[in-house]
Design a protein around this motif. Structure first.
Motif, mmCIF file in Angstrom:
data_model
loop_
_atom_site.group_PDB
_atom_site.id
_atom_site.type_symbol
_atom_site.label_atom_id
_atom_site.label_comp_id
_atom_site.label_asym_id
_atom_site.label_seq_id
_atom_site.Cartn_x
_atom_site.Cartn_y
_atom_site.Cartn_z
ATOM 1 N N GLY A 112 -8.596 -37.694 7.106
ATOM 2 C CA GLY A 112 -7.673 -37.814 5.998
ATOM 3 C C GLY A 112 -8.138 -37.161 4.722
ATOM 4 O O GLY A 112 -7.360 -37.016 3.773
ATOM 5 N N LEU A 113 -9.405 -36.766 4.678
ATOM 6 C CA LEU A 113 -9.966 -36.219 3.439
ATOM 7 C C LEU A 113 -10.311 -34.742 3.546
ATOM 8 O O LEU A 113 -10.172 -33.999 2.576
ATOM 9 C CB LEU A 113 -11.196 -37.028 3.032
ATOM 10 C CG LEU A 113 -11.738 -36.833 1.617
ATOM 11 C CD1 LEU A 113 -10.645 -37.006 0.576
ATOM 12 C CD2 LEU A 113 -12.872 -37.825 1.350
ATOM 13 N N GLY A 114 -10.777 -34.309 4.719
ATOM 14 C CA GLY A 114 -11.060 -32.894 4.888
ATOM 15 C C GLY A 114 -12.488 -32.615 5.308
ATOM 16 O O GLY A 114 -13.175 -33.488 5.850
ATOM 17 N N THR A 115 -12.931 -31.405 5.047
ATOM 18 C CA THR A 115 -14.230 -30.942 5.531
ATOM 19 C C THR A 115 -15.057 -30.372 4.386
ATOM 20 O O THR A 115 -14.535 -29.941 3.351
ATOM 21 C CB THR A 115 -14.055 -29.849 6.599
ATOM 22 O OG1 THR A 115 -13.400 -28.706 6.006
ATOM 23 C CG2 THR A 115 -13.227 -30.354 7.768
ATOM 24 N N VAL A 116 -16.363 -30.357 4.608
ATOM 25 C CA VAL A 116 -17.295 -29.738 3.674
ATOM 26 C C VAL A 116 -18.537 -29.360 4.470
ATOM 27 O O VAL A 116 -18.922 -30.063 5.413
ATOM 28 C CB VAL A 116 -17.645 -30.690 2.501
ATOM 29 C CG1 VAL A 116 -18.235 -32.001 3.004
ATOM 30 C CG2 VAL A 116 -18.557 -30.023 1.504
ATOM 31 N N GLY A 117 -19.156 -28.238 4.120
ATOM 32 C CA GLY A 117 -20.341 -27.798 4.830
ATOM 33 C C GLY A 117 -21.372 -27.253 3.865
ATOM 34 O O GLY A 117 -21.073 -26.832 2.745
ATOM 35 N N VAL A 118 -22.622 -27.275 4.320
ATOM 36 C CA VAL A 118 -23.716 -26.755 3.496
ATOM 37 C C VAL A 118 -24.742 -26.112 4.417
ATOM 38 O O VAL A 118 -24.914 -26.520 5.575
ATOM 39 C CB VAL A 118 -24.345 -27.882 2.657
ATOM 40 C CG1 VAL A 118 -25.141 -28.859 3.532
ATOM 41 C CG2 VAL A 118 -25.215 -27.336 1.530
ATOM 42 N N ARG A 119 -25.440 -25.095 3.884
ATOM 43 C CA ARG A 119 -26.460 -24.395 4.664
ATOM 44 C C ARG A 119 -27.731 -24.263 3.856
ATOM 45 O O ARG A 119 -27.692 -24.009 2.646
ATOM 46 C CB ARG A 119 -25.949 -23.010 5.061
ATOM 47 C CG ARG A 119 -26.907 -22.211 5.963
ATOM 48 C CD ARG A 119 -26.267 -20.925 6.453
ATOM 49 N NE ARG A 119 -26.036 -19.985 5.358
ATOM 50 C CZ ARG A 119 -26.951 -19.125 4.904
ATOM 51 N NH1 ARG A 119 -28.177 -19.115 5.419
ATOM 52 N NH2 ARG A 119 -26.659 -18.300 3.927
ATOM 53 N N PHE A 120 -28.866 -24.431 4.539
ATOM 54 C CA PHE A 120 -30.172 -24.294 3.915
ATOM 55 C C PHE A 120 -30.757 -22.922 4.242
ATOM 56 O O PHE A 120 -30.903 -22.572 5.426
ATOM 57 C CB PHE A 120 -31.126 -25.396 4.398
ATOM 58 C CG PHE A 120 -30.775 -26.769 3.896
ATOM 59 C CD1 PHE A 120 -31.458 -27.324 2.832
ATOM 60 C CD2 PHE A 120 -29.742 -27.497 4.479
ATOM 61 C CE1 PHE A 120 -31.123 -28.587 2.354
ATOM 62 C CE2 PHE A 120 -29.401 -28.754 4.012
ATOM 63 C CZ PHE A 120 -30.098 -29.301 2.950
ATOM 64 N N ALA A 121 -31.064 -22.143 3.242
ATOM 65 C CA ALA A 121 -31.585 -20.799 3.448
ATOM 66 C C ALA A 121 -33.010 -20.865 4.021
ATOM 67 O O ALA A 121 -33.726 -21.863 3.850
ATOM 68 C CB ALA A 121 -31.588 -20.035 2.140
#
Length: 269
Positions: free
Chosen positions: A255-264
């Motif tokens: 119901g809220l959506g998506t989010v992503g993160v990446r570590f270099a």
């Protein structure tokens, strides 16, 4: 933000944590300096650390809530959450990797982010006050971190260390409160496509709204009420997960959506 007056032991704790943050080298715990159960002293150190960062050029943009799960509260021997301060330099821009060395001992948590449209100045806000103050919701990943070596922390250590705050990433899907069931909303976090954490809104004090209400009351009581435009991170919807160079995390909240993160990785621009 004003620098608070600190006792000599609290001043030593401040300098120890400040040096660790600036050098990137974790330090020993500070609980023996400020007292393992002296939460006011711990918050004083936190305030001093945030004031020093503001003096360096950043600004306060919100708050984060921690220790929202009963199991974690039991681990620390307390019966309440804690909070930390979000500053502008802690927000990771969309699609930008977290550069190597930006955090020391990172762990990721999936959370709900509230954006406020009104101040919350009352020490005993009703749920209607809280509901009317929320402009929108976003999915979020908090990258918690500790300046204390090996995460050897008590509640006093984590509060003094800005509630073990590191960085945060906000998703781009904005939702209104009426569009999301914050009690039942399920969460899945994947690392490289493999499920590593699951949970739901109920894991966060029964609902992230309960956490927001607690924070509004606590901040008003301490004379620094939540303000319109600020972002509040609700606390984790599921277990935190350790992160390392090259890791990527994707979160879905129903119901809220998506989010992503990446570590270099080291050397990556």
């Amino acid at each position: 933000m004003n620098m608070p007056a600190l006792s000599e032991p609290a001043e030593r704790a401040f300098r120890q944590l400040r040096t660790a943050a600036l050098s990137g080298v974790p330090c020993p715990p500070v609980r023996d300096l400020i007292g393992a159960e002296d939460l006011d002293a711990a918050y004083g150190v936190q305030q001093a650390l945030v004031a020093a960062r503001v003096a360096d050029g950043t600004r306060v943009v919100g708050r984060k809530i921690g220790l929202t799960a009963p199991a974690v509260q039991k681990q620390f021997g307390i019966d309440r959450p804690d909070y930390g301060v979000l500053t502008a330099d802690m927000e990771v821009p969309p699609d930008a990797p977290i550069t190597a060395g930006a955090v020391m001992q990172p762990r990721c948590e999936a959370e709900v982010a509230f954006v406020l449209s009104r101040d919350l100045p009352h020490v005993d806000p009703g749920i209607a006050d809280v509901l009317s103050a929320v402009d929108c919701l976003l999915p979020a990943i908090e990258i918690v971190d500790s300046r204390i070596a090996g995460w050897d922390i008590t509640v006093a250590d984590t509060i003094a260390d800005n509630a073990s705050s590191g960085l945060f990433m906000l998703g781009q899907d904005r939702r209104l409160l009426r569009e999301v069931d914050l009690y039942t909303c399920g969460m899945v976090m994947e690392r490289h496509g493999v499920e590593v954490s699951t949970g739901a809104g109920a894991a966060c004090m029964g609902s992230p709204l309960n956490a927001l209400r607690w924070l509004a009351a606590e901040m008003a009581r301490r004379g620094t009420p939540l303000r319109a435009g600020e972002v509040v991170l609700s606390g984790a919807l599921g277990p935190m997960v350790a992160a390392g160079p090259g890791d990527s995390f994707d979160v879905r909240i129903n119901g809220l959506g998506t989010v992503g993160v990446r570590f270099a990785v080291q050397g990556e621009a």
